[in-house]
Design an enzyme around this catalytic site. Structure first.
Site, PDB file in Angstrom:
ATOM      1  N   HIS A   1      61.767  40.245 -25.645  1.00  0.00           N
ATOM      2  CA  HIS A   1      63.213  40.410 -25.811  1.00  0.00           C
ATOM      3  C   HIS A   1      63.615  41.887 -25.840  1.00  0.00           C
ATOM      4  CE1 HIS A   1      64.193  36.195 -26.818  1.00  0.00           C
ATOM      5  NE2 HIS A   1      62.942  36.167 -27.242  1.00  0.00           N
TER       6      HIS A   1
ATOM      7  N   GLU B   1      66.455  43.069 -25.425  1.00  0.00           N
ATOM      8  CA  GLU B   1      67.782  43.167 -26.046  1.00  0.00           C
ATOM      9  C   GLU B   1      67.712  43.266 -27.566  1.00  0.00           C
ATOM     10  OE1 GLU B   1      66.898  38.781 -26.245  1.00  0.00           O
ATOM     11  OE2 GLU B   1      66.404  40.429 -24.875  1.00  0.00           O
TER      12      GLU B   1
ATOM     13  N   CYS C   1      62.375  35.875 -21.903  1.00  0.00           N
ATOM     14  CA  CYS C   1      61.774  34.800 -22.688  1.00  0.00           C
ATOM     15  C   CYS C   1      62.087  33.426 -22.070  1.00  0.00           C
ATOM     16  CB  CYS C   1      62.180  34.905 -24.150  1.00  0.00           C
ATOM     17  SG  CYS C   1      61.100  33.945 -25.246  1.00  0.00           S
TER      18      CYS C   1
END
Length: 188
Positions: free
Chosen positions: A170, A172, A79
């Site tokens: 994202h 994660e 991002c």
């Protein structure tokens, strides 16, 4: 065991640390240039790219991160990390210039336009990747050296060039560690 740093100035630092652990590497927080020593790879997390760049300047991290990449060490930007790593940012903001493409900040809209989507990713043949987009950028004008790994609505949302990997979304924030595993196993 490979040691992967996470630029710990803002953003999803703890989530990246957990993802690095789940992929079998040793995470380390990076706040100062000396923290880059002994690292095998570096993650630039999401957050707000203009703020991150200003904090990086304040802590004298811009040139050390560029030097880290020029040494051939791998960097993964998600991002805002994608925006910072791009050669150019639409609108003319300063970037690190490490992947030969242009980033369009907030390309998919503002916070209320955040969404999730299934992506077919070039490097993962087993199953689509469930991606989380939050005020997500996208890439335009990649050079021939840039490998496009995934698109959404004909916009580039994941790419790789040499030792630099970027995603507009994202990874994660999911339970799927395939991007982190790819980064650690194939690029670091």
């Amino acid at each position: 065991m490979k040691k992967i740093g996470v630029l710990a100035l803002q953003g999803a630092v703890d989530e990246h640390i957990q993802m690095i652990k789940s992929a079998g590497a040793l995470p380390s927080k990076v706040k100062h240039p000396s923290d880059l020593n002994e690292l095998d790879g570096l993650v630039l997390p999401g957050g707000e790219s203009t703020t991150m760049r200003k904090i990086m300047k304040r802590y004298d991290l811009i040139e050390p991160v560029r030097a880290f990449a020029k040494e051939g060490k791998a960097i993964f930007g998600t991002c805002a990390g994608l925006v910072l790593l791009s050669k150019e940012i639409e609108g003319g903001e300063e970037s690190l210039g490490l992947i030969d493409t242009t980033a369009v900040r907030n390309g998919f809209g503002r916070q209320k336009e955040s969404f999730e989507a299934e992506l077919n990713v070039e490097i993962f043949s087993d199953a689509p990747f469930e991606a989380v987009f939050i005020r997500a950028p996208y890439l335009i004008e990649p050079s021939p050296e840039v490998s496009v790994l995934a698109t959404f609505e004909d916009k580039i949302v994941a790419a790789k060039e040499a030792n630099i990997l970027v995603t507009a979304f994202h990874p994660e924030l999911t339970n799927d560690n395939r991007f982190m595993r790819f980064f650690i196993e194939k690029m670091v």
